[in-house]
Design a protein around this motif. Structure first.
Motif, PDB file in Angstrom:
ATOM      1  N   ASP A  60      48.955  33.926  47.130  1.00 36.03           N
ATOM      2  CA  ASP A  60      48.509  32.535  47.277  1.00 36.03           C
ATOM      3  C   ASP A  60      47.168  32.293  46.587  1.00 36.03           C
ATOM      4  O   ASP A  60      46.534  31.260  46.804  1.00 36.03           O
ATOM      5  CB  ASP A  60      48.425  32.140  48.753  1.00 36.03           C
ATOM      6  N   TYR A  61      46.733  33.238  45.747  1.00 33.94           N
ATOM      7  CA  TYR A  61      45.483  33.090  45.012  1.00 33.94           C
ATOM      8  C   TYR A  61      45.728  32.431  43.658  1.00 33.94           C
ATOM      9  O   TYR A  61      46.698  32.757  42.961  1.00 33.94           O
ATOM     10  CB  TYR A  61      44.840  34.462  44.792  1.00 33.94           C
ATOM     11  N   ILE A  62      44.846  31.499  43.290  1.00 31.47           N
ATOM     12  CA  ILE A  62      44.867  30.875  41.966  1.00 31.47           C
ATOM     13  C   ILE A  62      43.458  30.980  41.407  1.00 31.47           C
ATOM     14  O   ILE A  62      42.500  30.526  42.028  1.00 31.47           O
ATOM     15  CB  ILE A  62      45.276  29.391  42.031  1.00 31.47           C
ATOM     16  N   GLY A  63      43.311  31.602  40.240  1.00 31.62           N
ATOM     17  CA  GLY A  63      41.989  31.743  39.643  1.00 31.62           C
ATOM     18  C   GLY A  63      42.067  31.739  38.125  1.00 31.62           C
ATOM     19  O   GLY A  63      43.128  31.500  37.540  1.00 31.62           O
ATOM     20  N   ASN A  64      40.947  32.000  37.490  1.00 33.95           N
ATOM     21  CA  ASN A  64      40.861  32.010  36.031  1.00 33.95           C
ATOM     22  C   ASN A  64      40.841  33.439  35.510  1.00 33.95           C
ATOM     23  O   ASN A  64      40.380  34.351  36.190  1.00 33.95           O
ATOM     24  CB  ASN A  64      39.591  31.295  35.566  1.00 33.95           C
ATOM     25  N   PHE A 127      46.983  43.143  48.585  1.00 34.56           N
ATOM     26  CA  PHE A 127      46.435  41.794  48.455  1.00 34.56           C
ATOM     27  C   PHE A 127      46.199  41.405  46.994  1.00 34.56           C
ATOM     28  O   PHE A 127      45.919  40.251  46.702  1.00 34.56           O
ATOM     29  CB  PHE A 127      45.095  41.696  49.189  1.00 34.56           C
ATOM     30  N   GLY A 128      46.277  42.384  46.092  1.00 32.96           N
ATOM     31  CA  GLY A 128      45.829  42.175  44.723  1.00 32.96           C
ATOM     32  C   GLY A 128      44.327  42.409  44.659  1.00 32.96           C
ATOM     33  O   GLY A 128      43.570  41.869  45.475  1.00 32.96           O
ATOM     34  N   ILE A 129      43.875  43.249  43.732  1.00 33.78           N
ATOM     35  CA  ILE A 129      42.448  43.561  43.593  1.00 33.78           C
ATOM     36  C   ILE A 129      42.009  43.201  42.186  1.00 33.78           C
ATOM     37  O   ILE A 129      42.612  43.652  41.205  1.00 33.78           O
ATOM     38  CB  ILE A 129      42.159  45.065  43.797  1.00 33.78           C
ATOM     39  N   SER A 176      44.806  37.757  47.296  1.00 35.78           N
ATOM     40  CA  SER A 176      45.709  37.014  48.175  1.00 35.78           C
ATOM     41  C   SER A 176      45.266  37.150  49.633  1.00 35.78           C
ATOM     42  O   SER A 176      44.583  38.102  49.998  1.00 35.78           O
ATOM     43  CB  SER A 176      47.136  37.534  48.011  1.00 35.78           C
ATOM     44  N   SER A 177      45.658  36.201  50.447  1.00 38.53           N
ATOM     45  CA  SER A 177      45.238  36.196  51.850  1.00 38.53           C
ATOM     46  C   SER A 177      46.160  37.053  52.706  1.00 38.53           C
ATOM     47  O   SER A 177      47.323  37.287  52.375  1.00 38.53           O
ATOM     48  CB  SER A 177      45.224  34.765  52.402  1.00 38.53           C
ATOM     49  N   ASP A 178      45.644  37.485  53.825  1.00 32.75           N
ATOM     50  CA  ASP A 178      46.425  38.270  54.769  1.00 32.75           C
ATOM     51  C   ASP A 178      47.561  37.435  55.340  1.00 32.75           C
ATOM     52  O   ASP A 178      48.645  37.939  55.617  1.00 32.75           O
ATOM     53  CB  ASP A 178      45.526  38.782  55.891  1.00 32.75           C
TER      54      ASP A 178
END
Length: 317
Positions: A60-64, A127-129, A176-178
């Motif tokens: 659920d993470y969105i970034g550059n 979570f993705g690092i 990403s969130s837990d």
């Protein structure tokens, strides 16, 4: 500028077959490419961007992302990198990727106790690092090149040095969130991603919770609870966050007037847009545009002085 919009209702499940008797897979590809899609697989993926910039999606993470973006994703965690390009722009190489399975790591741990030192790293990878240290990125670029140029035990040796490097650094952040990971069954994961993809396709419209619930054949009240439990955010918060991230793209990569950007990304009045932007980014849209321009100039200057410094580029999230 253009970005390739995700159109799948669910993330595609990618099956990555073994290559000979190698336990460590390496591959690279450019952009556009058929491998650039919202997908997941059972393997861990160590992903290094070498060219272009754009949006990265992990859970659920969105970034550059920029050249030097280094991310480790865990098994079955959906992900994608979408470059912002001119219509005809093609990158022969954009991604360098190392893939390995949890079965390999756990089997190795049973006979080699040293592999236990990687357990915390592998747990965080769920979570993705994203790794952020300048020296880590420069060393990672060197090791990725050595993995690409080797096979067999030599490749395995470079891979273990790579993993040791990542396990020891404290310059990282989880993506990403837990709550996203705790969404439950595979069917729940599919429904979460159906909702996210529907929102990504319609965020510029006057999108309502009721519309998305209907698209998933769910009652609005149930969908509201389900979406918040699965993503950790209320529906409105998620939509506003996506719209602000899209606005950041326009601010950083176009000369569009801020008012025009406000309406293009789905906000209906400039005051609400400015308030939401300040809340999420801690600055005004005009300050963000100015900072993103300065960051690109610094990154270009560093790249001109030393090609290896690409991994140290400034990142605006």
């Amino acid at each position: 500028m253009m970005s390739h919009v995700i159109r799948q209702s669910d993330p595609a499940c990618e099956l990555i077959g073994p290559k000979g008797n190698s336990s460590i897979r390496y591959r690279q590809h450019g952009f556009p490419d058929e491998l650039v899609r919202w997908h997941y697989h059972k393997e861990y993926e160590l992903h290094l961007i070498t060219h272009s910039s754009g949006k990265v999606f992990v859970g659920d993470y969105i970034g550059n992302f920029y050249p030097g973006n280094l991310i480790l994703t865990g098994p079955n965690l959906p992900h994608n990198w979408i470059s912002h390009t001119d219509e005809q722009k093609v990158y022969p190489e954009r991604d360098r990727v190392v893939l390995f399975t949890d079965e390999v790591m756990q089997s190795a741990r049973q006979v080699l106790s040293e592999f236990g030192q990687l357990e915390d790293l592998l747990q965080r990878a769920r979570f993705g690092i994203q790794f952020t240290g300048k020296e880590t990125i420069i060393r990672a670029q060197e090791l990725m090149q050595k993995i690409a140029a080797s096979e067999g035990l030599e490749r395995l040796g470079h891979f273990l040095l790579f993993m040791d490097l990542l396990a020891k650094t404290d310059a990282y952040r989880l993506l990403s969130s837990d709550n996203y990971l705790a969404s439950g069954s595979e069917r729940n994961l599919q429904r979460v991603n159906q909702a996210v993809n529907y929102i990504c396709e319609h965020y510029q419209e006057n999108l309502s919770l009721e519309e998305v619930a209907a698209a998933l054949d769910m009652q609005p009240t149930y969908f509201s609870r389900f979406f918040r439990q699965a993503t950790g955010r209320r529906f409105v918060e998620f939509v506003n966050s996506l719209r602000i991230n899209r606005a950041c793209d326009r601010l950083a990569h176009s000369d569009m007037a801020i008012t025009d950007i406000c309406f293009e990304v789905g906000f209906t009045n400039i005051s609400n847009f400015n308030r939401r932007f300040m809340s999420l980014k801690g600055m005004t849209p005009s300050d963000y545009r100015k900072l993103s321009l300065e960051a690109r100039l610094i990154e270009q200057s560093m790249a001109a002085e030393s090609p290896a410094a690409n991994g140290a580029g400034l990142r605006i999230v």
